[in-house]
Design a protein around this motif. Structure first.
Motif, mmCIF file in Angstrom:
data_model
loop_
_atom_site.group_PDB
_atom_site.id
_atom_site.type_symbol
_atom_site.label_atom_id
_atom_site.label_comp_id
_atom_site.label_asym_id
_atom_site.label_seq_id
_atom_site.Cartn_x
_atom_site.Cartn_y
_atom_site.Cartn_z
ATOM 1 N N HIS A 95 0.790 -1.217 0.077
ATOM 2 C CA HIS A 95 -0.014 0.009 -0.072
ATOM 3 C C HIS A 95 0.949 1.149 0.086
ATOM 4 N N VAL A 100 -2.964 5.552 3.233
ATOM 5 C CA VAL A 100 -3.618 4.552 3.811
ATOM 6 C C VAL A 100 -3.431 4.834 5.331
ATOM 7 N N PHE A 111 -5.605 -1.714 9.338
ATOM 8 C CA PHE A 111 -6.003 -0.654 8.473
ATOM 9 C C PHE A 111 -7.049 0.020 9.242
ATOM 10 N N GLN A 115 -10.512 1.958 5.429
ATOM 11 C CA GLN A 115 -9.758 1.411 4.535
ATOM 12 C C GLN A 115 -9.672 -0.157 4.433
#
Length: 296
Positions: A95, A100, A111, A115
């Motif tokens: 990512h 993120v 996450f 996300q």
């Protein structure tokens, strides 16, 4: 294992058949029994800049997932600047750390809820993406804690930049609403709206003693999904009394079960369409082949 050796535990002891080895370099007294335990086991060897994503993050946040998604595989993402996580039982991704958000969930890097939901777009279909979004938008029942995310945050996330399977995620976001308390309730809504019914109100309280899972107020018509908890004698008695109360309030409610929703979804959708039309609510003409059918 490196930490154990540093603490004086011998290599021979670590090779003992009495220890579980969920991942290379990880030893446990007992094997992980669920997806959350698998994440905690992997976290002992995870890179400090990596984070759980996809189904692993979803389970850590409590989001509902289909039973077909295995819990003994961890989904982990690292920044583009580092190597993709690999190994037995690991599904690795990469990512952009500038795009993120990573949150700390206890000792685990995960996450963010939004996300996490975006990362589920790689593998879930529309009904389950909606179910996961509904969960994130709905505060826990009986809790004063806020929801994991807001509807505005969800729409902003799918609109702000190009994402994998963007059209599907944007469609799922258009279905998502705060309120549903179970995965099947979200599946019912996707099925019925895709079948041409107007968007229902989730968990509408029509009296202090009666709440409908899905309701169309202009038609005074609703739908209730009866899960396994309704099999108990105590709940059955409550359901009978509730049924009579709904009738006394001049409402009608269709009660459906897991078998109805997942084995006969066309029948459910056509019946609701028919009853709404009879009660003066316009439904869109949709061919049954276009209905979005949920999977258990």
């Amino acid at each position: 294992m490196r930490d154990a050796l540093a603490k004086g535990i011998s290599a021979g002891a670590l090779r003992s058949q009495d220890l579980a080895a969920p991942f290379q370099g990880v030893r446990c007294v007992t094997a992980p029994r669920d997806a959350v335990a698998w994440c905690h086991a992997y976290a002992t060897k995870m890179r400090p800049d990596a984070a759980f994503c996809g189904p692993s993050a979803a389970r850590l946040w409590g989001m509902p997932l289909p039973a077909s998604v295995p819990g003994d595989v961890v989904h982990v993402s690292s920044p583009h600047s580092g190597p993709r996580p690999t190994g037995r039982g690991v599904r690795g991704y990469q990512h952009d750390p500038d795009n993120v958000d990573i949150w700390d969930l206890g000792p685990l890097r995960v996450f963010s809820p939004i996300q996490t939901w975006l990362s589920l777009g790689r593998m879930l279909d529309l009904p389950d993406l909606v179910a996961a979004a509904d969960f994130a938008l709905t505060p826990s029942f009986g809790s004063s804690e806020p929801a994991l995310a807001t509807l505005a945050e969800l729409h902003h996330a799918v609109a702000r930049h190009r994402i994998l399977r963007g059209p599907l995620l944007r469609l799922a976001a258009s279905f998502a609403v705060p309120g549903p308390l179970s995965r099947p309730e979200s599946h019912c809504r996707v099925l019925l709206v895709s079948a041409g019914c107007p968007m229902p109100v989730p968990n509408l309280r029509i009296s202090p003693l009666a709440t409908l899972d899905l309701a169309w107020e202009p038609a005074r018509y609703g739908l209730d999904y009866l899960g396994d908890q309704h099999r108990s004698p105590t709940q059955f008695a409550k359901d009978v009394a509730r049924r009579e109360l709904i009738k006394d309030l001049d409402w009608e409610s269709l009660e459906i079960t897991k078998t109805d929703l997942y084995e006969h979804p066309h029948h459910v959708a056509l019946k609701v369409r028919s009853r709404l039309s009879e009660r003066g609510v316009a439904v869109r003409p949709v061919h049954p082949s276009k209905f979005v059918l949920p999977k258990p």
